[in-house]
Design a protein around this motif. Sequence first.
Motif, PDB file in Angstrom:
ATOM      1  N   GLU A  63       0.961  -1.164  -0.499  1.00 26.84           N
ATOM      2  CA  GLU A  63       0.068  -0.276  -0.013  1.00 26.84           C
ATOM      3  C   GLU A  63       0.505   1.714   0.070  1.00 26.84           C
ATOM      4  OE1 GLU A  63      -3.574   0.306   2.356  1.00 26.84           O
ATOM      5  OE2 GLU A  63      -3.517  -1.839   2.610  1.00 26.84           O
ATOM      6  N   LEU A  64       1.962   1.376  -0.368  1.00 29.73           N
ATOM      7  CA  LEU A  64       2.897   2.510   0.050  1.00 29.73           C
ATOM      8  C   LEU A  64       3.898   2.211  -0.893  1.00 29.73           C
ATOM      9  CD1 LEU A  64       4.518   1.053   3.884  1.00 29.73           C
ATOM     10  CD2 LEU A  64       2.804   3.448   2.935  1.00 29.73           C
ATOM     11  N   GLY A  65       3.159   2.709  -2.196  1.00 27.71           N
ATOM     12  CA  GLY A  65       3.552   3.151  -3.136  1.00 27.71           C
ATOM     13  C   GLY A  65       3.456   4.288  -3.641  1.00 27.71           C
ATOM     14  N   PRO A  66       3.960   5.340  -5.092  1.00 29.71           N
ATOM     15  CA  PRO A  66       4.377   6.528  -4.838  1.00 29.71           C
ATOM     16  C   PRO A  66       2.996   7.597  -4.635  1.00 29.71           C
ATOM     17  CG  PRO A  66       5.189   5.930  -6.587  1.00 29.71           C
ATOM     18  CD  PRO A  66       4.734   4.704  -5.720  1.00 29.71           C
ATOM     19  N   GLU A  67       2.142   6.799  -5.015  1.00 33.79           N
ATOM     20  CA  GLU A  67       0.307   7.400  -4.953  1.00 33.79           C
ATOM     21  C   GLU A  67       0.090   7.719  -3.115  1.00 33.79           C
ATOM     22  OE1 GLU A  67      -0.222   3.109  -4.869  1.00 33.79           O
ATOM     23  OE2 GLU A  67       0.871   4.945  -6.564  1.00 33.79           O
ATOM     24  N   ALA A  68       0.657   6.955  -2.463  1.00 39.13           N
ATOM     25  CA  ALA A  68       0.142   6.558  -1.314  1.00 39.13           C
ATOM     26  C   ALA A  68       0.934   8.282  -0.761  1.00 39.13           C
ATOM     27  CB  ALA A  68       0.912   5.719  -0.472  1.00 39.13           C
TER      28      ALA A  68
END
Length: 89
Positions: A63-68
């Motif tokens: 859940e910790l991709g760039p969008e986060a």
Amino acid sequence: MTTHHRWDDRYENVLAELLPRLAEERPLSAGSGLRAAGLDSMAVVELLVRLEDAYQVALPDEELGPEAFETVGSLWEVVSRQLDSAATH
């Protein structure tokens, strides 16, 4: 899944401690940009450690991709999902 948690002072304090530019914007807006406030790769690691400690949750890597890390609100969504998950277990 819609989250039911509104962020609290703890969340704002963690962000403001690491990103002093955000402290000037308090109360924070969900659309406030984290990168524009100075979030870099080193600060990401420290931010995650502090949030996990403050809320006693584990933030999953998937859940910790760039969008986060785009905005205050997008990061809170990740934290809030974990709070929701912890509440149901």
